[in-house]
Design a protein around this motif. Structure first.
Motif, PDB file in Angstrom:
ATOM      1  N   LEU A  26      -0.421  61.906 -11.803  1.00 23.80           N
ATOM      2  CA  LEU A  26       0.641  62.761 -12.470  1.00 23.80           C
ATOM      3  C   LEU A  26       1.743  62.878 -11.920  1.00 23.80           C
ATOM      4  CD1 LEU A  26       1.231  65.015 -15.033  1.00 23.80           C
ATOM      5  CD2 LEU A  26       0.183  66.690 -13.389  1.00 23.80           C
ATOM      6  N   THR A  60       1.349  79.587 -15.844  1.00 24.17           N
ATOM      7  CA  THR A  60       1.768  78.870 -14.797  1.00 24.17           C
ATOM      8  C   THR A  60       2.097  77.638 -15.110  1.00 24.17           C
ATOM      9  OG1 THR A  60      -0.044  79.737 -13.541  1.00 24.17           O
ATOM     10  CG2 THR A  60       0.881  77.914 -12.480  1.00 24.17           C
ATOM     11  N   ARG A 113       6.559  78.165  -5.821  1.00 26.80           N
ATOM     12  CA  ARG A 113       6.157  79.584  -6.046  1.00 26.80           C
ATOM     13  C   ARG A 113       5.095  79.562  -7.360  1.00 26.80           C
ATOM     14  NH1 ARG A 113      11.115  82.377  -4.012  1.00 26.80           N
ATOM     15  NH2 ARG A 113      10.310  82.822  -1.853  1.00 26.80           N
ATOM     16  N   VAL A 114       5.611  78.689  -8.195  1.00 28.12           N
ATOM     17  CA  VAL A 114       4.736  78.510  -9.509  1.00 28.12           C
ATOM     18  C   VAL A 114       3.159  77.832  -8.844  1.00 28.12           C
ATOM     19  CG1 VAL A 114       4.366  77.089 -11.739  1.00 28.12           C
ATOM     20  CG2 VAL A 114       6.657  77.954 -10.851  1.00 28.12           C
ATOM     21  N   GLU A 174       0.926  80.470  -7.460  1.00 27.61           N
ATOM     22  CA  GLU A 174       0.182  81.734  -8.080  1.00 27.61           C
ATOM     23  C   GLU A 174      -0.855  81.354  -8.891  1.00 27.61           C
ATOM     24  OE1 GLU A 174       2.814  81.943 -12.281  1.00 27.61           O
ATOM     25  OE2 GLU A 174       4.159  82.677 -10.663  1.00 27.61           O
ATOM     26  N   GLN A 175      -1.196  80.153  -8.992  1.00 26.27           N
ATOM     27  CA  GLN A 175      -2.718  79.693  -9.645  1.00 26.27           C
ATOM     28  C   GLN A 175      -3.931  79.796  -8.847  1.00 26.27           C
ATOM     29  OE1 GLN A 175      -2.076  75.887 -11.140  1.00 26.27           O
ATOM     30  NE2 GLN A 175      -1.156  75.100  -9.704  1.00 26.27           N
ATOM     31  N   LEU A 224       5.228  70.531  -7.434  1.00 23.15           N
ATOM     32  CA  LEU A 224       4.707  70.966  -8.925  1.00 23.15           C
ATOM     33  C   LEU A 224       3.337  70.471  -8.948  1.00 23.15           C
ATOM     34  CD1 LEU A 224       7.356  70.030 -11.359  1.00 23.15           C
ATOM     35  CD2 LEU A 224       6.574  72.162 -11.093  1.00 23.15           C
ATOM     36  N   VAL A 233      10.176  67.745  -5.378  1.00 21.74           N
ATOM     37  CA  VAL A 233       9.919  68.708  -6.439  1.00 21.74           C
ATOM     38  C   VAL A 233       8.836  68.175  -7.069  1.00 21.74           C
ATOM     39  CG1 VAL A 233      11.095  69.399  -8.598  1.00 21.74           C
ATOM     40  CG2 VAL A 233      12.483  68.746  -6.745  1.00 21.74           C
ATOM     41  N   LEU A 285       3.875  59.795 -12.699  1.00 26.46           N
ATOM     42  CA  LEU A 285       4.562  60.188 -13.963  1.00 26.46           C
ATOM     43  C   LEU A 285       5.700  61.061 -14.038  1.00 26.46           C
ATOM     44  CD1 LEU A 285       1.621  60.635 -16.303  1.00 26.46           C
ATOM     45  CD2 LEU A 285       3.266  58.895 -16.351  1.00 26.46           C
ATOM     46  N   LEU A 286       5.484  62.071 -12.986  1.00 24.05           N
ATOM     47  CA  LEU A 286       6.720  62.992 -13.175  1.00 24.05           C
ATOM     48  C   LEU A 286       7.992  62.522 -12.415  1.00 24.05           C
ATOM     49  CD1 LEU A 286       4.743  66.435 -12.477  1.00 24.05           C
ATOM     50  CD2 LEU A 286       5.255  65.328 -14.585  1.00 24.05           C
ATOM     51  N   LEU A 334      -2.905  70.991  -8.113  1.00 22.51           N
ATOM     52  CA  LEU A 334      -3.924  70.349  -8.937  1.00 22.51           C
ATOM     53  C   LEU A 334      -4.818  69.389  -8.041  1.00 22.51           C
ATOM     54  CD1 LEU A 334      -1.307  69.472 -11.655  1.00 22.51           C
ATOM     55  CD2 LEU A 334      -2.764  71.250 -11.553  1.00 22.51           C
ATOM     56  N   ALA A 358      11.296  76.799  -6.275  1.00 28.89           N
ATOM     57  CA  ALA A 358      10.694  77.398  -7.511  1.00 28.89           C
ATOM     58  C   ALA A 358       9.379  76.960  -7.686  1.00 28.89           C
ATOM     59  CB  ALA A 358      11.776  77.316  -8.392  1.00 28.89           C
ATOM     60  N   ALA A 359       9.317  75.581  -7.779  1.00 33.97           N
ATOM     61  CA  ALA A 359       7.984  74.927  -7.784  1.00 33.97           C
ATOM     62  C   ALA A 359       6.787  75.301  -7.097  1.00 33.97           C
ATOM     63  CB  ALA A 359       8.187  73.253  -7.934  1.00 33.97           C
ATOM     64  N   ARG A 407       5.740  77.803 -16.512  1.00 32.03           N
ATOM     65  CA  ARG A 407       6.874  77.848 -15.384  1.00 32.03           C
ATOM     66  C   ARG A 407       7.172  76.482 -14.732  1.00 32.03           C
ATOM     67  NH1 ARG A 407       8.558  81.781 -12.721  1.00 32.03           N
ATOM     68  NH2 ARG A 407       7.015  82.023 -11.096  1.00 32.03           N
ATOM     69  N   ILE A 464      13.947  64.406  -4.282  1.00 26.41           N
ATOM     70  CA  ILE A 464      13.559  64.455  -5.812  1.00 26.41           C
ATOM     71  C   ILE A 464      12.116  64.327  -5.700  1.00 26.41           C
ATOM     72  CG2 ILE A 464      13.589  63.338  -8.127  1.00 26.41           C
ATOM     73  CD1 ILE A 464      16.207  62.149  -7.326  1.00 26.41           C
ATOM     74  N   VAL A 468      10.574  74.182 -14.629  1.00 24.42           N
ATOM     75  CA  VAL A 468      11.024  73.503 -13.500  1.00 24.42           C
ATOM     76  C   VAL A 468      11.377  72.086 -13.627  1.00 24.42           C
ATOM     77  CG1 VAL A 468      11.000  73.134 -10.918  1.00 24.42           C
ATOM     78  CG2 VAL A 468      10.261  75.243 -11.745  1.00 24.42           C
ATOM     79  N   ALA A 480      14.847  73.745  -6.299  1.00 15.57           N
ATOM     80  CA  ALA A 480      13.812  73.552  -7.309  1.00 15.57           C
ATOM     81  C   ALA A 480      12.423  73.442  -6.862  1.00 15.57           C
ATOM     82  CB  ALA A 480      14.278  71.987  -7.919  1.00 15.57           C
TER      83      ALA A 480
END
Lengths: 75, 259, 222
Positions: free
Chosen positions: C161, B166, C217-218, C221-222, C151, C147, C164-165, C155, C214-215, B169, C144, B173, C211
């Protein structure tokens, strides 16, 4: 050679401190990157070898041979 | 005839692509490449550095402080390329789910981040004799600082996500979004410079450097790319060993090395 | 198109119900402006000189605060998973979600920025540029930022975080936005910066939803 004496080379026309500081830092970072990989590699083989020896001695359970593992999570 | 030839070419390309997805295959073929790039890096970097430090003529404006260019410019260039490479690896990972791309994404971060920090530091050291201040909000310095933050974001995101797949991926991104953003950031920061600063700060301002000045720079740039290639392969191999530690072939390798 | 409309309506109703999610970042904006006035001594000249920078930076930060909750509730109750599985195409539904978020963060802040400009003594002649730059620039912030929010949604401690991103990616918007107002105050033509803000917002609108998808989906999955 752009310098006549060793002293000229070290002093760099008054800019010696800056030039040498920049070069030393960069060299440290570059060498550090190279060493980090080598040391980590050595550490990995040392630990893996110790584990193999313990497995051969039968002190720990064998994780089993896997032919192709999916990626493992961190501990 | 040409049909079948192109078919076989595409088939062998496809086979190569699939092999590239196999960490074991990569581990086994990459050793010689790592050595080649390592030797090249050593030769080029020593040549370029000694040439730049001792033999290149003194700059008529900046004196000897311009010699910092030979370590500053290569590290700055390579750190940007490394981020771009991670963006590309992110794309490959998201589209084809290639394991190796995920490993590139994690293995390239330490090198890129340390090179960015190093370029910033040498830039500051160069700035002191040239501009009279350790830190100037110049366009390139500022872009490099933002790049360092982008690297740190990738690092922090990976640390924050416990599951490795994870994390990979998610970083993919982020690296992709960052790569799309880098040109815009550079443009905007350049534009901002024209607003706030007099335009006299051009570091490599000499319009035509003589070859004795730019050849060592070119050698060092090539050298640092070779160093990155060797370092990346080394880190990839290590990552492969760690992630596949329970497979037969890695265990056989460990026994072989210890014997 | 009906999916887009349905999603838009749902998000709107949900956000109107949870007033604290809308209000808190806006209160933060004014609280922080007050802190700036207190810290600089409140002199009109000082405040006027830093007004564009203060307003833009604080809009950035307030927007960041509001982003934390963008996906959290839907993520926790499973709505997001359903949406990604069933909605076709999912990025359209996500775009609707982000747009509604923007009306309550970016758009609301643009309106309130007029008040902020008043208490920071921004010249009235620069008010138009400030409002236009915010109106054109804030969609990019929401898109932006989404996204980053996508992500970090899975968490536990995603707040710092997220900052930061996302903040490094906000740099161009900040430069063109605050730069436009500063140049206007100096009597320079500012149309180019506004166009650039528009370009960044449009590019974000076309690329960011993919984006975000996609983020998410990621993250799921956790």
């Amino acid at each position: 050679m752009s310098f006549h004496t060793l002293n000229d080379f070290l002093v760099m026309g008054g800019h010696g401190l800056y030039v040498w500081l920049a070069y030393l830092t960069t060299i440290t970072v570059v060498v550090g990157n190279v060493l980090a990989v080598q040391m980590a590699r050595r550490r990995y083989f040392r630990q893996a070898r110790a584990l193999e020896r313990r497995l051969a001695g039968g002190t720990v359970a064998d994780p089993g041979d896997q032919t192709g593992s999916p990626m493992k999570g961190k501990q | 005839m040409s049909m079948s030839a192109s078919l076989s070419v595409s088939q062998s390309l496809k086979a190569w692509w699939h092999k590239l997805g196999s960490p074991r295959w990569f581990y086994e073929i990459s050793g010689p490449w790592q050595r080649l790039f390592g030797v090249l890096a050593l030769v080029l970097l020593v040549t370029g550095t000694v040439w730049g430090l001792a033999f290149a003529p003194q700059d008529y404006q900046q004196g000897n402080s311009f010699r910092i260019m030979y370590v500053h410019v290569p590290t700055a260039i390579v750190s940007q390329s490394v981020y771009m490479l991670m963006g590309a690896a992110g794309l490959v990972l998201l589209v084809w789910r290639m394991k190796l791309a995920d490993m590139v994404l994690s293995a390239a971060v330490p090198f890129g981040m340390s090179m960015t920090a190093c370029a910033l530091f040498t830039g500051a050291v160069w700035g002191k004799p040239t501009w009279g201040a350790w830190w100037v909000w110049d366009a390139r310095t500022t872009s490099m600082l933002v790049l360092l933050f982008l690297y740190f974001g990738l690092y922090a995101l990976r640390q924050a996500i416990p599951r490795e797949e994870t994390a990979g991926r998610a970083c993919a991104v982020l690296a992709l979004v960052g790569t799309v953003n880098i040109p815009i950031i550079k443009y905007s920061v350049n534009w901002w410079l024209t607003l706030h600063q007099p335009a006299s700060f051009t570091l490599t301002g000499a319009p035509s450097m003589p070859p004795s000045m730019w050849v060592p720079l070119l050698i060092n740039v090539l050298g640092i790319y070779c160093l990155f290639a060797a370092n990346l392969i080394g880190r990839l191999k290590l990552t492969i060993l760690e992630r596949e530690r329970n497979t037969q072939w890695v265990r056989a390798l460990v026994r072989e090395v210890s014997a | 198109m009906s999916l887009f409309a349905v999603q838009l309506r749902r998000e709107w109703l949900l956000l109107v119900q949870s007033s604290e999610e809308i209000l808190n970042p806006l209160v933060f904006l004014f609280l922080a402006i007050t802190l700036f006035a207190l810290a600089t001594g409140g002199g009109p000249d000082t405040l006027q000189a830093i007004a564009p920078a203060v307003i833009w930076v604080l809009v950035l930060l307030a927007n960041l605060l509001s982003l934390e909750g963008l996906f959290r509730r839907d993520f926790e109750d499973g709505t997001l998973e359903q949406l990604l599985l069933k909605a076709e195409p999912a990025f359209l539904a996500l775009t609707a979600k982000i747009l509604v978020h923007w009306t309550f963060s970016g758009l609301a802040m643009t309106v309130l920025a007029a008040v902020a400009a008043l208490i920071l003594y921004l010249p009235v002649s620069s008010l138009g540029t400030l409002l236009i730059s915010l109106l054109v620039g804030t969609p990019a912030l929401s898109l932006i930022g989404a996204v980053g929010a996508a992500l970090t949604v899975g968490l536990k401690r995603g707040g710092v975080l997220l900052a930061l991103l996302v903040l490094p990616l906000y740099v161009p918007v900040l430069i063109f936005g605050a730069g436009a107002v500063l140049e206007q105050m100096a009597g320079i033509e500012t149309r180019a910066q506004i166009y650039w803000l528009g370009v960044i917002s449009m590019a974000s609108l076309t690329l960011a939803p993919f984006a975000v998808q996609a983020a998410l989906r990621v993250s799921l999955e956790q």
